[in-house]
Each structure stands twice: as structure tokens, then as C-alpha cells.
Write a protein that holds these residues in place. Sequence first.
Motif, PDB file in Angstrom:
ATOM      1  N   PHE A 144      37.467  -0.118  35.438  1.00 16.27           N
ATOM      2  CA  PHE A 144      36.837  -0.198  36.754  1.00 16.27           C
ATOM      3  C   PHE A 144      37.514  -1.261  37.603  1.00 16.27           C
ATOM      4  O   PHE A 144      37.852  -1.018  38.773  1.00 16.27           O
ATOM      5  N   LEU A 145      37.702  -2.457  37.045  1.00 15.98           N
ATOM      6  CA  LEU A 145      38.292  -3.551  37.807  1.00 15.98           C
ATOM      7  C   LEU A 145      39.696  -3.183  38.292  1.00 15.98           C
ATOM      8  O   LEU A 145      40.049  -3.439  39.450  1.00 15.98           O
ATOM      9  N   ARG A 146      40.483  -2.582  37.407  1.00 18.27           N
ATOM     10  CA  ARG A 146      41.833  -2.204  37.820  1.00 18.27           C
ATOM     11  C   ARG A 146      41.792  -1.123  38.898  1.00 18.27           C
ATOM     12  O   ARG A 146      42.512  -1.200  39.900  1.00 18.27           O
ATOM     13  N   ALA A 147      40.953  -0.124  38.705  1.00 21.46           N
ATOM     14  CA  ALA A 147      40.867   0.971  39.674  1.00 21.46           C
ATOM     15  C   ALA A 147      40.380   0.475  41.030  1.00 21.46           C
ATOM     16  O   ALA A 147      40.928   0.846  42.082  1.00 21.46           O
ATOM     17  N   TYR A 148      39.342  -0.345  41.032  1.00 23.74           N
ATOM     18  CA  TYR A 148      38.806  -0.851  42.300  1.00 23.74           C
ATOM     19  C   TYR A 148      39.863  -1.659  43.042  1.00 23.74           C
ATOM     20  O   TYR A 148      40.038  -1.515  44.266  1.00 23.74           O
ATOM     21  N   CYS A 149      40.573  -2.523  42.329  1.00 24.63           N
ATOM     22  CA  CYS A 149      41.562  -3.381  42.980  1.00 24.63           C
ATOM     23  C   CYS A 149      42.719  -2.572  43.545  1.00 24.63           C
ATOM     24  O   CYS A 149      43.203  -2.856  44.649  1.00 24.63           O
ATOM     25  N   TYR A 150      43.167  -1.551  42.821  1.00 27.42           N
ATOM     26  CA  TYR A 150      44.233  -0.723  43.373  1.00 27.42           C
ATOM     27  C   TYR A 150      43.758   0.088  44.577  1.00 27.42           C
ATOM     28  O   TYR A 150      44.529   0.345  45.515  1.00 27.42           O
ATOM     29  N   PHE A 151      42.503   0.469  44.583  1.00 27.03           N
ATOM     30  CA  PHE A 151      41.956   1.180  45.741  1.00 27.03           C
ATOM     31  C   PHE A 151      41.961   0.280  46.971  1.00 27.03           C
ATOM     32  O   PHE A 151      42.364   0.688  48.067  1.00 27.03           O
ATOM     33  N   ILE A 152      41.554  -0.973  46.793  1.00 30.35           N
ATOM     34  CA  ILE A 152      41.573  -1.933  47.895  1.00 30.35           C
ATOM     35  C   ILE A 152      43.003  -2.177  48.377  1.00 30.35           C
ATOM     36  O   ILE A 152      43.283  -2.188  49.590  1.00 30.35           O
ATOM     37  N   LEU A 153      43.913  -2.371  47.436  1.00 35.53           N
ATOM     38  CA  LEU A 153      45.306  -2.600  47.828  1.00 35.53           C
ATOM     39  C   LEU A 153      45.873  -1.405  48.579  1.00 35.53           C
ATOM     40  O   LEU A 153      46.557  -1.551  49.600  1.00 35.53           O
ATOM     41  N   MET A 154      45.608  -0.202  48.082  1.00 37.39           N
ATOM     42  CA  MET A 154      46.140   1.000  48.709  1.00 37.39           C
ATOM     43  C   MET A 154      45.614   1.162  50.130  1.00 37.39           C
ATOM     44  O   MET A 154      46.353   1.538  51.049  1.00 37.39           O
ATOM     45  N   LYS A 155      44.330   0.867  50.356  1.00 39.94           N
ATOM     46  CA  LYS A 155      43.760   1.036  51.686  1.00 39.94           C
ATOM     47  C   LYS A 155      44.312   0.022  52.677  1.00 39.94           C
ATOM     48  O   LYS A 155      44.269   0.249  53.887  1.00 39.94           O
ATOM     49  N   ASN A 156      44.838  -1.078  52.162  1.00 40.28           N
ATOM     50  CA  ASN A 156      45.352  -2.109  53.055  1.00 40.28           C
ATOM     51  C   ASN A 156      46.866  -2.102  53.195  1.00 40.28           C
ATOM     52  O   ASN A 156      47.391  -2.515  54.233  1.00 40.28           O
ATOM     53  N   TYR A 157      47.580  -1.639  52.158  1.00 30.29           N
ATOM     54  CA  TYR A 157      49.044  -1.639  52.205  1.00 30.29           C
ATOM     55  C   TYR A 157      49.641  -0.241  52.092  1.00 30.29           C
ATOM     56  O   TYR A 157      50.834  -0.082  52.266  1.00 30.29           O
ATOM     57  N   LYS A 158      48.845   0.740  51.758  1.00 29.15           N
ATOM     58  CA  LYS A 158      49.237   2.131  51.545  1.00 29.15           C
ATOM     59  C   LYS A 158      50.047   2.306  50.273  1.00 29.15           C
ATOM     60  O   LYS A 158      49.680   3.078  49.395  1.00 29.15           O
ATOM     61  N   GLU A 159      51.164   1.598  50.147  1.00 33.22           N
ATOM     62  CA  GLU A 159      52.003   1.670  48.953  1.00 33.22           C
ATOM     63  C   GLU A 159      52.183   0.274  48.377  1.00 33.22           C
ATOM     64  O   GLU A 159      52.531  -0.666  49.110  1.00 33.22           O
ATOM     65  N   VAL A 160      51.937   0.124  47.080  1.00 30.79           N
ATOM     66  CA  VAL A 160      52.066  -1.172  46.406  1.00 30.79           C
ATOM     67  C   VAL A 160      52.661  -0.950  45.021  1.00 30.79           C
ATOM     68  O   VAL A 160      52.649   0.169  44.501  1.00 30.79           O
ATOM     69  N   PRO A 161      53.188  -2.001  44.406  1.00 32.97           N
ATOM     70  CA  PRO A 161      53.649  -1.867  43.023  1.00 32.97           C
ATOM     71  C   PRO A 161      52.479  -1.534  42.102  1.00 32.97           C
ATOM     72  O   PRO A 161      51.430  -2.187  42.159  1.00 32.97           O
ATOM     73  N   LEU A 162      52.664  -0.533  41.300  1.00 35.15           N
ATOM     74  CA  LEU A 162      51.619  -0.078  40.381  1.00 35.15           C
ATOM     75  C   LEU A 162      51.946  -0.634  38.995  1.00 35.15           C
ATOM     76  O   LEU A 162      52.803  -0.119  38.287  1.00 35.15           O
ATOM     77  N   VAL A 163      51.244  -1.699  38.619  1.00 33.46           N
ATOM     78  CA  VAL A 163      51.482  -2.373  37.348  1.00 33.46           C
ATOM     79  C   VAL A 163      50.332  -2.033  36.410  1.00 33.46           C
ATOM     80  O   VAL A 163      49.188  -2.411  36.655  1.00 33.46           O
ATOM     81  N   THR A 164      50.617  -1.331  35.359  1.00 36.66           N
ATOM     82  CA  THR A 164      49.566  -0.938  34.404  1.00 36.66           C
ATOM     83  C   THR A 164      49.816  -1.506  33.018  1.00 36.66           C
ATOM     84  O   THR A 164      49.041  -1.248  32.101  1.00 36.66           O
ATOM     85  N   ALA A 165      50.888  -2.279  32.860  1.00 35.12           N
ATOM     86  CA  ALA A 165      51.194  -2.901  31.572  1.00 35.12           C
ATOM     87  C   ALA A 165      50.883  -4.383  31.654  1.00 35.12           C
ATOM     88  O   ALA A 165      51.135  -5.033  32.676  1.00 35.12           O
TER      89      ALA A 165
END
Length: 534
Positions: A144-165
Motif C-alpha cells: 500500500f505504502l509503495r503504491a500510494y507514493c508512486y500514485f502521488i509522484l505520478m500525479k505530480n511528475y507524470k513520469e518518475v523512476p520506478l524503483v521496486t528493488a
Amino acid sequence: MIKMKHIFKKSILSVCALFLLNGFFTSCNDWLDVLPNNEQVTDSYWQSKEDVEAVIASGYYYLRQSVPTLIKWGELRGGAIYTSNNSESRLQDFNMTPSHALCDWSTIYKVIGMANSVILYAPGVEDNTYYEAMRNAHLAEAYFLRAYCYFILMKNYKEVPLVTAAYVDDSESFDIAKSSESAIIAQIKADISTALSTGAAKGTYEVEWQTKGRATKWALYALMADVCLWSEDYDQCIQYADMILNATDTFRPVFMSNTSDWYTMFYPGNSNESIFEINWDYATYQEKNNFSGLFTLSTSSTLKPTAVATELMKSETQALKDKGYSDTEGRMGRMLLATFVPDNGIPANWATANQFLLWKYAGTDVPDISGGIRANQDANFILYRVAEVMLMKAQALVMKGSANWLEAVRLINRIRLRAGLENYNSIDTEAADAATQVQQLDELTLLEEILEQKELEFMGEAKRWYDVLWLGRVAGNKYKTEFVNAVIEGNQTTNQQWILSVLQDPWSWYMPIPQSDIDHNKALTQNPYYGGTK
């Protein structure tokens, strides 16, 4: 990327030193005795369920630290809240530079770093008391924490580095390029689905505040509905919204239909309607936030309702007064979320007042402007509540076509009636001719009504900009003109022609990538509007 090694390493080393959340576990002393502050924490740290719990708690801690930024990101461009801070007004004026402090995403990536560590290491913890259901519940929170944070980043920057490791050692490369919006959305949905797949995501916790202050299955449902609405997957948005709205669990989030209960969502907080909120508690844990520097009863308050939002609140208050509601100190219905500055201690006339300040984070009750101010700034910050899920579903229904509009209006009416207002366009959705009346409406009119209800209902809750941006993006920028006009109408700090010109480029709708991360990540490129390549 964002000095990623430094941030992830510092984050994991600071789990206990920075951990302030309410009683997640008893003590950090043991691990501090084992690992000095300058030693890399990898698999040697993960020995017990308490270690996993500590890292999850640190993720929540960093999320809590990000709240002032979340508020500014979610409000300042939307035209309902504006800042009087000359530097931060650059965000609401679409005049940002990559080196501006508000572009800094490092705290959000710290949350992601905590989540990545739990996802990597929790499955390997060998602890006889660490049962599979507990492990999976922890993993659900991390996802949840990872998904929520990437959603916030995407809505503000559109494209961001996707770090899952997870960051493991200094030999790893963190020169990571941006991922596309579609790839980020796919990862977010995958994380939520994985979190729900085991059935271990909790509906409630043993400690009462944690049921609202930690991620639950309800929070996962709300996030998925939100992401699906954003990605125009309307059937799935409705499906996940209904998992909350049609739930039959004894302890579940429920819409509070009584107008008199509305303010209890903010004081004392953790209400039945809440799905997920970030908690502070001064009385028990001496925790305070810095909302006093954002929303206060002083004319020097950093964040204030705009003139357009103030007039909207006045209009709603007049409608309620016309219905016979009391106007004690001028606050009725959702006007309870704001208050005007009194003149020498004497309440001003709400109809002529021109200075209104947000009340929901400052007050303890509805009517008492003089005696109802919080002694300590420890208001919670709500990420999701049931009213928002209802309006998400209404948006999705509208976009699915006119055959679904009656149900959408039914949801709109529930929000309006709770606020003390009449049915939308006087449409009684149970009347025999309701379907015929609804068919006289049009898609844009319905969407504008939903977004107006959202503006009033969630003012100051970091929602408005994303709602306006959604309108601009939806259906291939179908309503771009209406989006631009809404931004211009609400802005009161810069030239309207400037905004009109800037917003013609959809990449200007997003913030620049932080310059410090461009400097440290050879693979990272700037947002095209700010000089990068498309």
C-alpha cells in the motif's frame, strides 16, 4: 537518482531514531545496540517480526513527514487554496524551477525505500512467532505504502523512476531512467492486487487508532478505485468503490449521513467515515504537526481559501440560511470547515467578510470560534474517506454514459443532503420521472457538479488540484478548455494570460524533476516543459 543510495541508506539506518508513531512497538534499544548508526543495514538486521514492524513504522513516519508537501502539491494549483508565501506561490503560478524546494521528492522516496525493504526481507525472517498471516499483513501494508507514493509522484511528475528493488549495497547502480505513466500505473495496480491476493490485509487492528492510521483492506480498495478513475478504467473503479460502499463487515468504514456528525471527522478524528488517516496525538504521545504554520486563525496564515472558493462557501451558506439553518457565527453546513477573521473579537458578518481561514485543522467544535481552538496542533490528516469513494464512483458512472447517470445523481444527492442542501437540480432519484429528468443533463454539467461537491467537501485535504487535473486529462484532454478556465478563475496571484499560455502545453501541468537528482542520476531526464526531451 535523488542521491538514492544516500536516501535509502540513511532511511533504513534511521528507523528507530526517527520513529515517533504511536506505540507500534516497544523499544529500539536492542537493534541500536547491535548496529551502529554508520553500518549498512541489510539482511543481518531482519531477525524478528519486531524488526519488520519497525521498518513499516518508519515508512508511516516518513509519510507523515511529507504531509505539508502533500497539502501544497494537492492544493496550490487547484484554485481553492492559495499561498501567501512568495516563494511557494511559484507552484500555483506554474512558474517552478527544478531547484525549488517544493520539487523535492526525497521524503516520498524514503517511504518507497522502507516498503521495498519490507517486501524483500520480510519473507526471509526466521522467527517462530512470525506467522504467515502476520507476515502477509505486513507485506500488504508495504505494498500500500509503495503504491500510494508512486500514485502521488505520478500525479505530480507524470513520469518518475520506478524503483521496486530494495537498496542492498553500494555496488548497485542507481542511474535509473523515468518510467512511463502507463508503466507506473501498471505497477501500482499490481502492488494493490498482490496485497489483496493473500486475504491478509486487515479490516481492523487490535489498537483502535491503528484501524484508521495503518493501511487496511479498505485503504487498498480506496486507492485502487482512485487509480482506476485516474487511468479511466471506470468498471474497475466502480468495482473497488463498491467493495467499500456495499461492504457488510461489522467494522467497516461507513458514510455518516447526519450533518451534525460532519465535523467529528476532524475533531476528534478517526471517525466511522474515515478509511485512512495519518495520526498525531499530543495528549498521549506529545506529538504535534506543523499545521499551525499552514492553517491558523491569523491573517498571516500561509494557506487560505481563494476568493472564488470563499464565494462558493458563501453561496452554500446562503442556500442553507434560506432553508432555515441557524447561522451562528456564520458557519453552516460545510462552511463549518472555514471561519472568518473576527473584528476585535466580534464575529464579522459572513456575507460581507472577505477573509476566511480553514477551520477543520484548527478547531475542536463547530460554533465556538473563541473557545473552540485546539490547544495543540495535532489534527489528523485524512487520505481517504467514504464520501470521496462515493464521488469517485459518481465520476466513473458519468463517464460510462447516460444510462448510469441516475445512479451518479443518487450519490451526488447523498453528499448534498448531508451538507444540508437540496437534491441536485431538485431531482428526486426515487421519483417516477427521475430517469427522464436526468437524461436532460449532460456529461460536463454532471462532472462540474461532482467536482464542486469535492471542492467544498475536501477543501484543504490535498485533493483539489488532482480533481481539476483529472478534468483536463480525461478522454484525451476533451475538457482542456474547462480545465484551463478553472485554473485561471481560481488563481489570484499571477497574470491570467500567463496561465492561459503556459497550460496549453500539457507537460506544464506537472512539476519539474528535482535538479539535484538530474545531477546525480545520469539516466534521469527533465520534464519536457522544463527543458527535457519528449
